[in-house]
Design a protein around this motif. Structure first.
Motif, PDB file in Angstrom:
ATOM      1  N   UNK B  73       0.895  -1.166  -0.435  1.00  0.00           N
ATOM      2  CA  UNK B  73      -0.104  -0.410   0.109  1.00  0.00           C
ATOM      3  C   UNK B  73       0.840   1.367  -0.002  1.00  0.00           C
ATOM      4  N   UNK B  74       2.008   1.243   0.874  1.00  0.00           N
ATOM      5  CA  UNK B  74       2.762   2.661   0.844  1.00  0.00           C
ATOM      6  C   UNK B  74       3.578   2.582  -0.333  1.00  0.00           C
ATOM      7  N   UNK B  77       0.983   4.499  -2.871  1.00  0.00           N
ATOM      8  CA  UNK B  77       1.157   5.454  -2.428  1.00  0.00           C
ATOM      9  C   UNK B  77       2.042   5.987  -3.298  1.00  0.00           C
ATOM     10  N   UNK B  78       3.153   5.453  -2.881  1.00  0.00           N
ATOM     11  CA  UNK B  78       4.372   6.879  -2.994  1.00  0.00           C
ATOM     12  C   UNK B  78       4.410   6.639  -5.036  1.00  0.00           C
ATOM     13  N   UNK B  81       1.453   8.873  -6.138  1.00  0.00           N
ATOM     14  CA  UNK B  81       1.179  10.085  -5.292  1.00  0.00           C
ATOM     15  C   UNK B  81       2.483  11.064  -6.333  1.00  0.00           C
ATOM     16  N   UNK B  99      -6.297   0.245  -2.258  1.00  0.00           N
ATOM     17  CA  UNK B  99      -3.919   1.240  -2.054  1.00  0.00           C
ATOM     18  C   UNK B  99      -4.404   1.009  -3.835  1.00  0.00           C
ATOM     19  N   UNK B 101      -6.822   2.649  -5.892  1.00  0.00           N
ATOM     20  CA  UNK B 101      -8.225   3.705  -5.815  1.00  0.00           C
ATOM     21  C   UNK B 101      -8.224   4.623  -5.286  1.00  0.00           C
ATOM     22  N   UNK B 102      -7.909   4.429  -3.877  1.00  0.00           N
ATOM     23  CA  UNK B 102      -8.340   5.545  -2.798  1.00  0.00           C
ATOM     24  C   UNK B 102      -6.761   6.338  -3.296  1.00  0.00           C
ATOM     25  N   UNK B 103      -5.717   5.901  -3.129  1.00  0.00           N
ATOM     26  CA  UNK B 103      -4.836   7.310  -3.792  1.00  0.00           C
ATOM     27  C   UNK B 103      -5.194   7.836  -4.670  1.00  0.00           C
ATOM     28  N   UNK B 220       7.263  10.712  -1.455  1.00  0.00           N
ATOM     29  CA  UNK B 220       5.994  11.406  -1.097  1.00  0.00           C
ATOM     30  C   UNK B 220       6.702  11.293   0.286  1.00  0.00           C
ATOM     31  N   UNK B 221       7.185  10.465   1.403  1.00  0.00           N
ATOM     32  CA  UNK B 221       7.898  10.581   2.300  1.00  0.00           C
ATOM     33  C   UNK B 221       9.136  10.832   2.669  1.00  0.00           C
TER      34      UNK B 221
END
Lengths: 374, 374
Positions: B73-74, B77-78, B81, B99, B101-103, B220-221
């Motif tokens: 998931x992370x 997102x990375x 995003x 994981x 669809x939501x991003x 992202x992080x």
């Protein structure tokens, strides 16, 4: 071997940590909060119990306000990037780690401003005033370490929170303080706290937590939470808001053992030990020729970390010599650039000896003997 | 106990996984890439060797293009995003997990558009065409699962990548496919891949990886990387760009054992086994009264996962009955809302039985016996 690199990762861990992780890996691979079968429910209980234990040890009420995150850096990003939006201002200090500074710098490219307040290592009132002096009308957050990762300076968090206007929230980076420096989030007026499992808490790498005692941040990482699955938006309630994807149950089981350990020993006792090891180290360093000390440990609280150099040497050379002789320390900048600028050690860094719960005065004596032959 | 919840987390793991993690927790707590002493260097070697093994198994050349992330998931997102910016368009499919669809939904609030292409479970050419039909001038990314987490459908990735215009990149979510469905990133034309340790790779929870074979995403992080410490910006090179904070060395050691295991067995063989278990399961389900099947496993490739319902029952009731009788499955929506809309199972979800390497036909036979008594 003398392991003085506990600020990077604590070692050794209590035996119960490895045992618990291995037990969960062998006994239960299930995903907590995802299925209804026994293994999944057991994993869910372990996770919930660990949230409760964190509340108990760190001074929070609701297990739901504890969210597990991969490590302190991720937690800090979630808090800093999730709470600050274009037009907001933040204040941080010159003791901070890049895990605070880099998120702030990233946000500065998106309309967030930040200022750095100078920490006076020996005058906490002045530090508090320096922070207050930076506060502006749009200041939303203060981001402050609990304890410096290079010099171990314990920050006057209660004094800082007490002096802040109501509209300004306090985020505390507990990366070096958690499990080492006593804290009670509610009593000390801390709005957001974040810590890793693998340093002072003595658990495994691979997990940490944030505690949210004020408005929830906007989520930075989104995805499957096992809740509200028909909504393409992240659930807006804690801890789901901040917990996307599979939680590392075996790692959490190890963290729980670490938490149990520090609770049983008592953080006050650990703190006293780490303060006294630092004082002893600095006292012994006086006997080593050419030592440059940067801290006077009698004039304030410095927990668990001693930093120094040897005249005429780069810190890397000293650390390499120590490594050859079975001593583990860390040299260089320790991801804390502003601290080194403050101390004038940008070019040579510092040798950092960071103590764990199992270190003793004998370790320091042996270390000094080796260092004297450098 | 019959454990058919391997799509949530694989269990049991090879014994070497728990042994390795415990060994590293007991033997070496050090932080890779942070210090120069023996323990830190050993941890660094372990991490590097694991990157190399991932390259070897998944078809990449440079260990540096493998970055460790907390979970899939992370990683998603990375990638999502980090690669999509205001004005960009993305295409995804109706098999995706939250994981993905939501991003995408989160980004849609920031000027990124996305469309969902329909997957034809039995006609890959049509699926590819459906994806191509959604491509617009500003389409930058296709985000596609390797294998559905609800029905196990294996996606025609090589066909998709071969059909894409040069300017469009392909991100593959390997959460369910990694270690189960053979893939070679370079050969198959995949630009970005991401996978967790704890599912098909049979390692521990608490780590995953992304493989970047095209332009690096924006980070992202951000935070401490042990590199370029004087820069308040994240290093722009891989893997540091995507690896902030302490890596979970013990977890990575377990992932490495999982990787070794699947490499030794051979992913082709694992794949064949998982396809055959699914076919067997569906064939046996025919003997259970009132079973509703959603998939014809003879008409396409469905790996490792079988999904069904019992007429007149909510999937949760069936799963609860199975749990009482020592069977671990998952019911509900499985964080894949669009798939359930597609199949008309929004209200009752599906019972999902997901197989691990150690499951056998005997497990299926015992399962069917229990299910018949529902």
């Amino acid at each position: 071997m003398i392991y003085f690199d506990n600020a990077a990762s604590s070692y050794p861990k209590p035996e119960s940590v490895a045992a618990a992780v291995a037990f969960w890996l062998r006994k239960n691979g299930a995903n907590p909060g995802r299925s209804g079968h026994r293994l999944s429910l057991e994993a869910g209980e372990l996770v919930y119990d660990t949230r409760k234990m964190i509340c108990d040890i760190f001074g929070a009420d609701e297990p739901e306000c504890v969210a597990f995150v991969p490590n302190a850096t991720y937690g800090l990003n979630m808090l800093i990037q999730g709470l600050l939006h274009s037009g907001d201002h933040a204040v941080t200090t010159d003791l901070e780690h890049n895990s605070v500074l880099r998120p702030l710098k990233l946000l500065s490219e998106r309309g967030v401003e930040f200022d750095v307040a100078k920490v006076d290592l020996y005058n906490d009132n002045r530090t508090v005033q320096n922070i207050l002096d930076k506060i502006k009308e749009n200041t939303k957050l203060i981001v402050c370490t609990q304890c410096s990762n290079v010099c171990g300076k314990v920050m006057p968090l209660r004094q800082i929170s007490g002096a802040l206007p109501d509209s300004v929230r306090l985020v505390v980076d507990g990366a070096q303080g958690a499990g080492i420096v006593p804290i009670n989030l509610k009593r000390d007026g801390i709005d957001y706290y974040c810590a890793p499992s693998h340093k002072g808490i003595m658990g495994p790498q691979g997990c940490g937590f944030v505690v949210v005692l004020n408005d929830a941040p906007m989520p930075l990482i989104v995805g499957g939470t096992g809740s509200e699955s028909f909504s393409l938006s992240q659930p807006d309630y804690l801890p789901d808001l901040l917990e996307s994807g599979t939680l590392p149950t075996p790692v959490i089981s190890g963290m729980k053992e670490g938490l149990k350990f520090i609770k049983n020993v008592g953080i006050e006792k650990i703190f006293a030990k780490k303060i006294s090891l630092v004082r002893r180290m600095y006292a012994e360093l006086d006997s080593v020729e050419g030592v440059i000390k940067y801290i006077d440990p009698e004039k304030s609280l410095f927990a668990g970390v001693a930093c120094f150099n040897i005249e005429g040497s780069h810190s890397d050379s000293v650390a390499a010599y120590l490594a050859e002789n079975g001593v583990c320390v860390r040299s260089g900048i320790h991801c804390a650039p502003l601290f080194h600028r403050k101390m004038g050690t940008e070019k040579i860094g510092m040798v950092r000896a960071s103590f764990g719960y199992y270190n003793t005065i004998n370790d320091i004596n042996s270390f000094i003997k080796i260092l004297k032959k450098y």
